[in-house]
Design a protein around this motif. Structure first.
Motif, mmCIF file in Angstrom:
data_model
loop_
_atom_site.group_PDB
_atom_site.id
_atom_site.type_symbol
_atom_site.label_atom_id
_atom_site.label_comp_id
_atom_site.label_asym_id
_atom_site.label_seq_id
_atom_site.Cartn_x
_atom_site.Cartn_y
_atom_site.Cartn_z
ATOM 1 N N GLY A 86 4.890 -9.665 0.776
ATOM 2 C CA GLY A 86 4.225 -8.204 1.378
ATOM 3 C C GLY A 86 3.035 -8.541 2.195
ATOM 4 N N GLU A 88 -0.486 -6.672 4.507
ATOM 5 C CA GLU A 88 -1.399 -5.389 4.475
ATOM 6 C C GLU A 88 -2.208 -5.757 5.588
ATOM 7 N N THR A 151 5.445 -4.767 -0.702
ATOM 8 C CA THR A 151 4.654 -3.757 -0.560
ATOM 9 C C THR A 151 5.356 -2.593 0.083
ATOM 10 N N LEU A 158 2.301 -1.797 -4.622
ATOM 11 C CA LEU A 158 2.915 -3.221 -4.556
ATOM 12 C C LEU A 158 3.929 -3.312 -5.786
ATOM 13 N N THR A 175 -1.556 -0.977 -4.310
ATOM 14 C CA THR A 175 -2.023 -2.268 -3.669
ATOM 15 C C THR A 175 -3.356 -2.528 -3.677
#
Length: 439
Positions: A86, A88, A151, A158, A175
């Protein structure tokens, strides 16, 4: 039978393209994918060959999502296999979630990370999993082997996949909380029902292995998507080709009910030389704000035996308008030297009508002093590149009654014009009527 879930995704419907046949920093196949749409990046994990490095080492590739150009890479030592990942965005930085050691080695020698961690992408750096403090690692309670994170940027969640009691489990966490060490579950844990790894009975030119291989997952809202692969069962049969290695499935489940919603064979990008499924992810398109489910495939790099590249397609969530679903809006073609725009610049787009995707073009190519042989005239953007050649006859300048030539686009986006000769030069080509089935 078509089924559209609560996210607007139909796993049997048309798909678009994000990037195609992009080379990676090392030879092995990609394993997991994710994007940072705020900063314009695609991230791809790949395992470093255990023949040349200790098991469990990976490379993390960063790719420009518009051009397909690799813009950076990191080496991750002692991290695992890359089951999922994932990403971010935090300002101009990209923070990456992956598995990490301590390592679990299967009976077959494949190495997986048993914990989850988060780190900032830093081009050129080598990150050793053994140096990451314990407080920056998380192992789901009861987890016994490999794990992986993904994600959901829409809902700020998450999802962590792990094994417990012989079953595959998925648990969601906020998350933002997980980034600070708060691993309070956000809702129930999903446990894959028994029998879901049995290969379905589907048409296949060769026998399939009886058990599906897990290739990645993603979660969006109430739907969990699982990527699986049924390789051809080669056995002792030398006629089973290695370049077409099997059939890919996407399955969706409801977090609320724990039941399967849909399972479909993935038909996107079917023309790749060695089409092996690798990775799922969710993103929000920065231009249209459409939420999309991404799916990745590895492919053998042309001219090599072992090197792999990556192709990423996607499922739309927005419905068709007046029967037309725009998968990629009008975008300029990159013209070759000696080729210039005519009255209208050459552009292309991708649309779907009644479940079939079409590549459409418009504009005029002007060729000076003129094409006198079969020639490459332009390059399509990654979003428009087919994985099987597409071709159509189009108008050109009239010379003694010869007023048509053929254009053809290939897997790397090269647009060729065929039909010119030394005594019959092509000076312009009209693309306005191009509308050809694409895949």
């Amino acid at each position: 039978m078509a089924y559209t879930d609560t996210n607007g995704i139909d796993l049997s419907g048309p798909t678009g393209r994000l990037i195609q046949t992009v080379d990676l920093v090392k030879n092995p196949a990609p394993q997991a994918i994710a994007t940072d749409t705020v900063n314009g990046h695609v991230f791809v994990l790949q395992v470093e060959s255990s023949a040349t490095a200790p098991a469990g080492n990976m490379y993390l590739n960063r790719i420009d999502r518009r051009t397909g150009v690799r813009t950076g890479a990191m080496q991750l030592k002692g991290f695992g296999h890359g089951l999922a990942m994932g990403v971010e965005p935090v300002g101009a930085d990209s923070y990456v979630w992956t598995e990490v050691g301590p390592l679990h080695v299967t009976g077959g020698g494949t190495t997986f990370g048993k914990a989850i961690t988060r780190f900032r992408f830093a081009d050129g750096e080598v990150l050793d999993g053994a140096t990451i403090p314990a407080e920056r690692k998380f192992t789901a309670p009861g987890s016994t082997s490999g794990t992986g994170p993904s994600t959901d940027p829409v809902h700020g969640l998450l999802t962590v996949m792990y094994h417990k009691g012989g079953d595959r489990h998925f648990t969601r966490y906020a998350t933002a909380g997980a980034a600070t060490g708060d691993w309070t579950p956000a809702g129930p844990t999903f446990v894959v029902p028994d029998g879901e790894d049995v290969t379905p009975a589907v048409p296949s030119p060769y026998p399939l292995e009886p058990k599906l291989t897990f290739q990645g997952f993603a979660s969006l809202g109430d739907v969990l998507y699982v990527y699986q692969w049924a390789p051809y069962d080669k056995g002792e049969d030398p006629t089973v080709p290695s370049e077409f290695p099997g059939i890919t499935f996407l399955t969706s489940y409801s977090w609320t009910t724990g039941l399967r919603l849909d399972r479909q064979v993935v038909t996107g990008a079917d023309g790749l030389t060695r089409r092996e499924p690798e990775g799922l992810a969710v993103e929000v398109d920065p231009a249209t704000r459409e939420t999309r489910l991404l799916f990745g495939f590895s492919n053998t790099t042309p001219g090599s035996e072992f090197a792999r590249d990556v192709t990423i397609g996607w499922y739309p969530t927005k419905p068709a308008v007046d029967g037309i679903q725009v998968l990629s809006d009008w975008e300029d073609l990159a013209l070759e030297a000696g080729v210039t725009p005519g009255a209208e610049r050459p552009r292309g787009r991708l649309i779907a009508i009644a479940g079939t995707a079409y590549l459409q073009m418009r504009g005029t190519l002007t060729c000076s002093p003129g094409l006198t042989a079969d020639s490459r005239v332009a390059t399509l953007p990654h979003r428009l590149r087919p994985t099987r050649p597409v071709r159509q006859n189009v108008p050109r300048n009239n010379y003694y009654g010869r007023c048509v030539c053929r254009i053809e686009a290939d897997v790397h986006g090269a647009l060729w014009a065929y039909g010119a000769t030394g005594d019959n030069a092509v000076t312009w080509i009209d693309l306005d009527g191009v509308s050809v089935a694409w895949r």
